[in-house]
Write a protein that holds these residues in place. Structure first.
Motif, mmCIF file in Angstrom:
data_model
loop_
_atom_site.group_PDB
_atom_site.id
_atom_site.type_symbol
_atom_site.label_atom_id
_atom_site.label_comp_id
_atom_site.label_asym_id
_atom_site.label_seq_id
_atom_site.Cartn_x
_atom_site.Cartn_y
_atom_site.Cartn_z
ATOM 1 N N ILE A 1 0.850 -1.177 0.000
ATOM 2 C CA ILE A 1 0.000 0.000 0.000
ATOM 3 C C ILE A 1 0.893 1.237 0.000
ATOM 4 O O ILE A 1 1.748 1.390 0.870
ATOM 5 C CB ILE A 1 -0.932 0.019 1.220
ATOM 6 C CG1 ILE A 1 -1.740 -1.282 1.274
ATOM 7 C CG2 ILE A 1 -1.855 1.233 1.163
ATOM 8 C CD1 ILE A 1 -2.577 -1.450 2.532
ATOM 9 N N CYS B 1 -2.399 6.636 -0.652
ATOM 10 C CA CYS B 1 -3.547 6.320 0.202
ATOM 11 C C CYS B 1 -4.054 7.564 0.914
ATOM 12 O O CYS B 1 -3.296 8.257 1.579
ATOM 13 C CB CYS B 1 -3.168 5.255 1.232
ATOM 14 S SG CYS B 1 -4.514 4.896 2.393
ATOM 15 N N THR B 2 -5.369 7.817 0.763
ATOM 16 C CA THR B 2 -5.994 8.972 1.412
ATOM 17 C C THR B 2 -6.676 8.583 2.722
ATOM 18 O O THR B 2 -7.259 9.435 3.392
ATOM 19 C CB THR B 2 -7.052 9.598 0.488
ATOM 20 O OG1 THR B 2 -8.060 8.605 0.231
ATOM 21 C CG2 THR B 2 -6.451 10.071 -0.816
ATOM 22 N N GLY B 3 -6.656 7.307 3.048
ATOM 23 C CA GLY B 3 -7.322 6.849 4.270
ATOM 24 C C GLY B 3 -8.833 6.847 4.151
ATOM 25 O O GLY B 3 -9.539 6.926 5.154
ATOM 26 N N CYS B 4 -9.350 6.761 2.920
ATOM 27 C CA CYS B 4 -10.801 6.843 2.701
ATOM 28 C C CYS B 4 -11.553 5.681 3.339
ATOM 29 O O CYS B 4 -12.726 5.788 3.655
ATOM 30 C CB CYS B 4 -11.098 6.913 1.210
ATOM 31 S SG CYS B 4 -10.799 5.354 0.330
ATOM 32 N N CYS C 1 -11.511 0.251 1.198
ATOM 33 C CA CYS C 1 -11.011 -1.119 1.095
ATOM 34 C C CYS C 1 -11.280 -1.955 2.352
ATOM 35 O O CYS C 1 -11.383 -3.180 2.274
ATOM 36 C CB CYS C 1 -9.519 -1.103 0.801
ATOM 37 S SG CYS C 1 -8.561 -0.138 1.989
ATOM 38 N N MET D 1 -3.535 3.156 5.537
ATOM 39 C CA MET D 1 -3.962 1.763 5.543
ATOM 40 C C MET D 1 -2.776 0.805 5.673
ATOM 41 O O MET D 1 -1.755 0.979 5.009
ATOM 42 C CB MET D 1 -4.709 1.476 4.235
ATOM 43 C CG MET D 1 -5.557 0.249 4.277
ATOM 44 S SD MET D 1 -6.770 0.272 5.586
ATOM 45 C CE MET D 1 -7.738 1.709 5.153
ATOM 46 N N PRO E 1 -9.846 3.706 -5.061
ATOM 47 C CA PRO E 1 -9.978 4.775 -6.057
ATOM 48 C C PRO E 1 -8.655 5.460 -6.365
ATOM 49 O O PRO E 1 -8.525 6.106 -7.404
ATOM 50 C CB PRO E 1 -10.968 5.749 -5.407
ATOM 51 C CG PRO E 1 -10.847 5.485 -3.942
ATOM 52 C CD PRO E 1 -10.521 4.036 -3.790
ATOM 53 N N ILE F 1 -3.033 0.375 -3.906
ATOM 54 C CA ILE F 1 -2.708 -0.991 -3.491
ATOM 55 C C ILE F 1 -2.231 -1.810 -4.689
ATOM 56 O O ILE F 1 -2.911 -1.861 -5.713
ATOM 57 C CB ILE F 1 -3.924 -1.691 -2.870
ATOM 58 C CG1 ILE F 1 -4.473 -0.850 -1.708
ATOM 59 C CG2 ILE F 1 -3.552 -3.103 -2.400
ATOM 60 C CD1 ILE F 1 -5.771 -1.396 -1.113
HETATM 61 S S1 SF4 Z 1 -9.272 2.356 -0.705
HETATM 62 FE FE1 SF4 Z 1 -7.893 1.860 1.019
HETATM 63 S S2 SF4 Z 1 -5.786 1.956 0.191
HETATM 64 FE FE2 SF4 Z 1 -7.177 3.001 -1.245
HETATM 65 S S3 SF4 Z 1 -7.074 5.165 -0.702
HETATM 66 FE FE3 SF4 Z 1 -8.824 4.261 0.384
HETATM 67 S S4 SF4 Z 1 -8.026 3.644 2.396
HETATM 68 FE FE4 SF4 Z 1 -6.263 3.973 1.040
#
Ligand code: SF4
Ligand code: SF4
Length: 57
Positions: free
Chosen positions: A4, A9-12, A15, A32, A50, A54
């Protein structure tokens, strides 16, 4: 083994809920991280991310 990108990674959190093996978790920096002992390399998370953060080796 999956990797990762901390830069991407935005921490959204998209996943986390998709992982069938609960191998993904946000760390204290909202980045992540994967538990390699749980990950089966199914690639579900990689396809869902998005940011394309990964990659599966
Ligand atoms: S989906 Fe997961 S790995 Fe991808 S940006 Fe969001 S938190 Fe990060
Ligand atoms: S590759 Fe599959 S098992 Fe591994 S962290 Fe991603 S969704 Fe979970």
């Amino acid at each position: 083994m999956i990797k990762i990108s901390e830069e991407k990674c935005t921490g959204c959190g998209c996943c986390v809920n998709l992982c069938p093996d609960e191998a993904l978790n946000l760390n204290e920096k909202d980045f992540m991280v994967v538990d390699d002992s749980l990950c089966t390399e199914c690639k579900v998370c990689a396809r869902a991310c998005p940011m394309r953060a990964i990659t599966v080796k």
